[in-house]
Enzyme design. Structure first.
Site, PDB file in Angstrom:
ATOM      1  N   ASP A 194     -55.665  16.932  17.076  1.00  0.00           N
ATOM      2  CA  ASP A 194     -55.133  18.250  17.452  1.00  0.00           C
ATOM      3  C   ASP A 194     -54.708  18.202  18.914  1.00  0.00           C
ATOM      4  O   ASP A 194     -54.845  17.169  19.582  1.00  0.00           O
ATOM      5  CB  ASP A 194     -56.141  19.378  17.174  1.00  0.00           C
ATOM      6  CG  ASP A 194     -55.417  20.628  16.641  1.00  0.00           C
ATOM      7  OD1 ASP A 194     -54.495  21.103  17.320  1.00  0.00           O
ATOM      8  OD2 ASP A 194     -55.759  21.098  15.548  1.00  0.00           O
ATOM      9  N   HIS A 264     -49.252  20.672  16.650  1.00  0.00           N
ATOM     10  CA  HIS A 264     -50.619  20.312  17.057  1.00  0.00           C
ATOM     11  C   HIS A 264     -50.693  18.865  17.546  1.00  0.00           C
ATOM     12  O   HIS A 264     -51.637  18.139  17.203  1.00  0.00           O
ATOM     13  CB  HIS A 264     -51.597  20.557  15.901  1.00  0.00           C
ATOM     14  CG  HIS A 264     -51.860  22.019  15.651  1.00  0.00           C
ATOM     15  ND1 HIS A 264     -52.653  22.784  16.474  1.00  0.00           N
ATOM     16  CD2 HIS A 264     -51.402  22.865  14.688  1.00  0.00           C
ATOM     17  CE1 HIS A 264     -52.690  24.034  16.026  1.00  0.00           C
ATOM     18  NE2 HIS A 264     -51.923  24.121  14.946  1.00  0.00           N
ATOM     19  N   GLU A 328     -48.502  25.798  11.846  1.00  0.00           N
ATOM     20  CA  GLU A 328     -48.260  26.280  13.203  1.00  0.00           C
ATOM     21  C   GLU A 328     -47.392  25.332  14.029  1.00  0.00           C
ATOM     22  O   GLU A 328     -47.827  24.820  15.060  1.00  0.00           O
ATOM     23  CB  GLU A 328     -49.616  26.518  13.891  1.00  0.00           C
ATOM     24  CG  GLU A 328     -50.443  27.564  13.152  1.00  0.00           C
ATOM     25  CD  GLU A 328     -51.849  27.757  13.733  1.00  0.00           C
ATOM     26  OE1 GLU A 328     -52.309  28.904  13.746  1.00  0.00           O
ATOM     27  OE2 GLU A 328     -52.473  26.758  14.146  1.00  0.00           O
TER      28      GLU A 328
HETATM   29  C1  ACM Z   1     -55.157  26.623  10.442  1.00  0.00           C
HETATM   30  O1  ACM Z   1     -56.172  27.329  10.445  1.00  0.00           O
HETATM   31  N1  ACM Z   1     -54.331  26.602  11.489  1.00  0.00           N
HETATM   32  C2  ACM Z   1     -54.814  25.788   9.317  1.00  0.00           C
END
Ligand code: ACM
Ligand code: ZN
Length: 562
Positions: A194, A264, A328
């Site tokens: 991440d 991410h 995201e």
């Molecule tokens: C998530 O909770 N962004 C998959």
């Protein structure tokens, strides 16, 4: 069904007056079919007979249980008849098992490792909680006469862990897997990457562990411009990850690794800035949220990087499913990037409906990585954003923004795993008195709500076969210590286990709640920290006291207070 369960509880209570006493039947998750009858089987020193056809892994698992019984009862279990019999029964499904306790002894039948693991775990929960310890306990343990035939409702019963926002050692990961095993979960989703830290050793890209695995500080609570200024990080070597895979496999658990892409990825960009749209400079993120900087989808080197990483990943993780993230991923950088725009043009991607050409570019990334993994015999799982636009056949969708992703995926013919944030995001608060709990991300997810989740709700009856199962996610932005991690996990994971394992007619919150007393004793013996909001004892008093020095360090360096 309810009546039968009440009868079971009543039977447990009734025999509690005589001596020796069996444990009131309080197995979680509740087995599918249980018939108790009168009679008791004494466990201490009981002879054991193992079917010679039992595979090595199952025999090893059973043997660990038997040695544990010897330790806590203080008496050897000799080889012989009339006691425990472990038998291969090829007519049972892989995760099914049967236990029969009667005047002939205890027979345990399964066809494969998972069935034997679940049979052993059921037997352990039928014994006093001391069976989870190492201390010699009172020796007059008995099992009640009972007939159990059990199998899970869902084949995918997952628990996720985020080691990026806060890092968990291999020993802590194994402890996490241990408690998953006790409640019959079978998938461990390991979110290895991440923005705030890359955790996987990749031989071809040493800067991932030299640079991407470390951040120069961590935001304090939600004061976004703050940093504690303390270097933080860590990574798993390939040998360590292999060790976790083997450890989990020995307990019937498959490890599903995640490389979250193309968003991410700030930690990667800090080490390899040429893989971003702007070229940087970037630093491993110190705060939480969604970063605008993502991998440049117009740069062919990005695909080489991802394929190299995935090549090493699949060599470590034998799981059929590889999680490729997809959540995201803001499109601001791609919209302004000449390379991304050139790629969009070359691929003739267009805006259509509410899908932008940049979103289509993400679909292209997903499809390309999916094709790569499919070519190596693997399948992808992606967060529900992968449904936005085209998605190639064979992808599995993880529905996290509520249940809508699962509903849409199954309608469109894709398999789905339900991880809806409103029901199974274990980073949410468990009680209503926030000042009495460790500082958290927000939300409110009491155990009753987890328990009440019905995964088929809203799913077309003809699409229900596409729902592979349920998983809870444990993101760790605000969780920095193992005690806090366990506090967020337990006992909500026990409620999750009944959502995953039990048919709806076999669920009963009152019965489950009564059974939690035994679970709390088990967790005490195993030394896990857990939340007791359900018994009216909220929050901080559940986190064990530390030494003054520990306390000082955590108060000064962590983003939550004791
Ligand atoms: C998530 O909770 N962004 C998959
Ligand atoms: Zn770009």
């Amino acid at each position: 069904m309810k009546n039968r369960i009440l009868l079971i509880l009543a039977l447990g209570a009734a025999v509690a007056c005589s001596k020796p006493q069996p444990q009131p039947f309080s197995v979680i998750p509740m087995p599918a079919d249980v018939t108790l009858s009168e009679g008791l089987f004494p466990v201490k020193g009981a002879p054991v007979r193992m079917d010679s056809g039992i595979d090595e892994a199952s025999a090893a698992y059973i043997d660990t249980f038997l040695r544990q019984l010897e330790t806590v009862t203080g008496k050897t279990l000799p080889e012989g008849d009339g006691g425990f019999r472990f038998l291969v029964n090829p007519n049972l499904a892989t995760e099914q098992y049967a236990i029969n306790v009667n005047d002939k002894g205890v027979s345990v039948e399964a066809s494969a490792l998972n069935g034997f693991v679940y049979a052993v775990e059921t037997l352990k929960q039928m014994l006093p909680a001391e069976v989870y310890g190492t201390a010699k306990a009172r020796a007059d343990w008995v099992l009640p006469y009972v007939s159990i035939l059990d199998q899970p409702r869902f084949g995918y019963r997952g628990m996720h862990l985020d080691p990026s926002r806060h890092f968990w050692s291999i020993d802590e990961v194994k402890r996490y897997i241990d408690v998953m095993t006790a409640y019959k979960l079978n998938r461990f989703h390991w979110h290895l990457t991440d923005d705030q830290g890359w955790r996987m050793e990749v031989k071809k890209y040493p800067r991932l562990t030299e640079v991407s695995a470390w951040r120069d500080g961590t935001v304090i609570k939600k004061d976004w411009d703050s940093s504690d200024g303390i270097r933080y990080g860590g990574f798993y070597t390939q040998d360590e990850m292999r060790e976790v895979v083997a450890y989990a496999a020995a307990r019937g658990i498959t490890v599903i690794p995640e490389i979250d892409l193309p968003g991410h990825m700030v930690a990667v960009l800090a080490a390899y800035p040429e893989l971003g749209c702007t070229g940087g400079p970037y630093e491993v993120w110190q705060r939480w949220g969604v970063a605008e900087d993502v991998l440049c989808a117009g740069n062919e080197d990005v695909y080489i990087f991802l394929e190299d990483v995935l090549e090493e990943l699949i060599d470590i993780f034998p799981s059929e499913y590889i999680h490729i993230g997809g959540d995201e991923c803001p499109k601001d950088r791609w919209a302004a990037c000449p390379k991304c725009q050139a790629k969009i043009k070359a691929l003739k991607l267009k805006d259509h409906g509410n899908i932008s050409k940049e979103q289509e570019l993400q679909c292209y990334v997903t499809a390309r990585i999916q094709a790569f993994l499919n070519g190596r015999g693997r399948r992808i799982i992606g967060w529900d954003e992968i449904l936005e636009g085209d998605l190639a056949e064979g992808a599995t969708v993880m529905s996290w923004r509520g249940v809508d992703g699962g509903i849409e995926a199954s309608k469109r013919g894709f398999d789905a795993i339900m991880t809806p944030n409103g029901y199974v995001y274990f980073d949410y608060y468990q009680g209503l008195e926030r000042d009495k709990e460790p500082f958290g991300i927000g939300g409110y997810l009491p155990i009753e709500k987890v328990y009440g989740y019905e995964p088929f709700e809203g799913i077309d009856p003809e699409a229900q076969d596409h729902i592979l199962g349920v998983q809870a996610n444990l993101w760790t932005e605000y969780i920095a210590t193992p005690e806090h991690l366990e506090y967020m996990l337990l006992p909500r994971m026990c409620a999750l286990s009944e959502v995953q394992w039990c048919e709806p007619e076999n669920k009963d919150f009152d019965r489950f709640n009564a059974s939690l007393d035994h679970t709390f004793r088990m967790l005490d013996v195993m030394g896990y920290t857990y939340c007791l909001d359900i018994r009216g004892k909220v929050g901080l008093d559940r986190i064990p006291a530390r030494t003054e020095d520990d306390l000082k360090v955590y108060m000064e360096t962590k983003d939550w207070q004791w």
